[in-house]
Design an enzyme around this catalytic site. Structure first.
Site, PDB file in Angstrom:
ATOM      1  N   GLU A  14      88.165 112.517  20.059  1.00  0.00           N
ATOM      2  CA  GLU A  14      87.563 112.758  21.372  1.00  0.00           C
ATOM      3  C   GLU A  14      87.986 111.686  22.379  1.00  0.00           C
ATOM      4  O   GLU A  14      88.293 111.989  23.533  1.00  0.00           O
ATOM      5  CB  GLU A  14      86.043 112.847  21.237  1.00  0.00           C
ATOM      6  CG  GLU A  14      85.644 114.038  20.377  1.00  0.00           C
ATOM      7  CD  GLU A  14      84.226 114.493  20.590  1.00  0.00           C
ATOM      8  OE1 GLU A  14      84.037 115.621  21.080  1.00  0.00           O
ATOM      9  OE2 GLU A  14      83.297 113.734  20.244  1.00  0.00           O
ATOM     10  N   GLU A  56      83.098 117.474  12.964  1.00  0.00           N
ATOM     11  CA  GLU A  56      81.661 117.575  13.210  1.00  0.00           C
ATOM     12  C   GLU A  56      81.028 118.806  12.562  1.00  0.00           C
ATOM     13  O   GLU A  56      79.936 118.717  11.970  1.00  0.00           O
ATOM     14  CB  GLU A  56      81.395 117.579  14.721  1.00  0.00           C
ATOM     15  CG  GLU A  56      81.470 116.205  15.364  1.00  0.00           C
ATOM     16  CD  GLU A  56      82.891 115.766  15.675  1.00  0.00           C
ATOM     17  OE1 GLU A  56      83.060 114.692  16.276  1.00  0.00           O
ATOM     18  OE2 GLU A  56      83.851 116.497  15.313  1.00  0.00           O
TER      19      GLU A  56
END
Length: 273
Positions: free
Chosen positions: A127, A147
């Site tokens: 990210e 995730e």
């Protein structure tokens, strides 16, 4: 070129200076540079320092100990300990958005940011990567957004940014499977721009930064700004915005210096004027 301390940093974020490049090193190798409050505060302060210092023309971000960043410290969270570095909690309370700015979700540096990736660059690491401008990876690097495998959501911006940076089918596969990607795969789908031998990512990134530093800083910053601000515009809107950004650059002393240096067959000396 000699390297020296470029700022205070924190125990998990080293700040160094090499020429006109600020080098930020995520420095928590025992945890594969998993995020901590000390790291986030250090990154936030470093982005602001780079923007404020006109002698800084580029930033390189990398990790220590053979990894870039493994994202959240899941072991610490599972143990109920929260993020390491509780003595920085007052900084987080003072600016509840600090962690998103640190991870480049809510902040875009004025200067070009080059990522030098070795080893793990997963979850929050991938990210952060999406907030950088140019990306170099060692061949043994690993990428991915894990995730969903942990029942979590990649809330650092990936569901918005990733489909805008790589083809949607690849973005959705990465987001929905949570599988790891090799550096070669990451290059093939466009997540990184270059794959180099292991251990060479930082030197390659510094070489790219040095080329950027040799260019007119006002022009570089205007070009970067134009690329991002026109990304979601129509072509007509983007072309109009490009003229607004670009035309004033031709009137600068740096532009005149660039042309004069070319005519005189010498390196230009830019003064941000």
């Amino acid at each position: 070129m000699a390297r020296h301390s470029g700022g205070t940093g924190t125990e998990h974020l080293t700040v160094e200076r090499e020429g006109a490049t600020l080098i930020l090193t995520l420095n928590r190798p025992e945890a594969k540079n998993a995020l901590s409050l000390a790291m986030l505060v250090g990154l936030y302060d470093a982005w602001l320092a780079a923007d404020a210092d006109d002698t800084v023309r580029s930033v390189v971000i990398t990790g220590s100990g053979g990894s870039f960043c493994a994202g959240m410290d899941l072991k610490a969270l599972a143990a109920g300990g929260g993020m390491a570095g509780e003595h920085y909690r007052d900084r987080m309370k003072a600016d509840p958005d600090l962690h998103w700015k640190a991870m480049l979700r809510h902040h875009r540096p004025r200067k070009p940011v080059v990522a030098a990736v070795e080893g793990y660059c997963v979850a929050g690491g991938t990210e952060i990567l999406q907030g950088t401008d140019i990306r170099v990876a060692g061949r043994g690097a690993t990428f991915g957004l894990f995730e969903v495998r942990r029942g979590l959501f990649p809330i650092g911006g990936s569901t918005v940014r990733l489909p805008r940076q790589i083809p949607r089918t690849h973005a959705l596969e990465m987001l929905l499977t949570g599988r790891p990607y090799t550096a070669d795969e990451a290059e093939r789908i466009g997540l990184v721009g270059r794959v180099v031998p292991d251990g060479a990512a930082l030197d390659t990134a510094l070489g790219i930064a040095e080329r950027i530093n040799a260019c007119g800083p006002l022009a570089v910053e205007a070009v970067k700004a134009a690329v991002y601000e026109t990304a979601e515009m129509t072509e007509a809107e983007g072309l109009a915005a490009e003229l607004e950004r670009g035309r004033p650059i031709f009137e600068t002393a740096d532009a005149k210096e660039g042309a004069l240096a070319f005519a005189e067959k010498r390196d230009p000396v830019y003064r941000r004027a």
